[in-house]
Design an enzyme around this catalytic site. Structure first.
Site, mmCIF file in Angstrom:
data_model
loop_
_atom_site.group_PDB
_atom_site.id
_atom_site.type_symbol
_atom_site.label_atom_id
_atom_site.label_comp_id
_atom_site.label_asym_id
_atom_site.label_seq_id
_atom_site.Cartn_x
_atom_site.Cartn_y
_atom_site.Cartn_z
ATOM 1 C CB CYS A 80 -0.897 -0.069 1.241
ATOM 2 S SG CYS A 80 -1.665 1.469 1.736
ATOM 3 C CB CYS A 104 0.671 1.437 4.137
ATOM 4 S SG CYS A 104 -1.092 1.115 4.193
#
Length: 100
Positions: free
Chosen positions: A29, A32
């Protein structure tokens, strides 16, 4: 520094003491990966905040238990109680504002 990459089984109740953040992220991600730098900066500048970093792919049941619907998701605890939650990338200064 109070930053720990951790699994649910190792957490026990450590997040219930003082200030803590449970961070749910994934390696695949992009937001992230971006927030990781902010979390590390926060851990360095505020050692009184314990940060527990969970990979959602390794902690699927715990992510469901916490109600994670998007990542990155951060859950903020003070003295044993959840005081806030946030989803998405934000700078360390904004993360800090989620404590009351």
């Amino acid at each position: 520094m109070a930053y720990n990459k951790i699994l649910k089984k190792d957490l026990q109740d450590k997040h219930l003491q003082g200030k803590a953040i449970l961070a749910f992220r994934a390696t695949w991600c992009p937001p992230c990966r971006m927030i990781e730098g902010e979390i590390l900066e926060l851990a360095k500048e505020h050692p009184e905040i314990n940060i527990f970093d969970f990979d959602v792919d390794l902690n699927i049941d715990f992510a469901r238990e916490m109600g994670v619907q998007g990542i990155p998701s951060l859950f903020y605890f003070e003295n044993g109680k959840q005081v806030n939650a946030s989803t998405g990338y934000m700078p360390a200064s904004d993360i800090l504002k989620h404590f009351k």
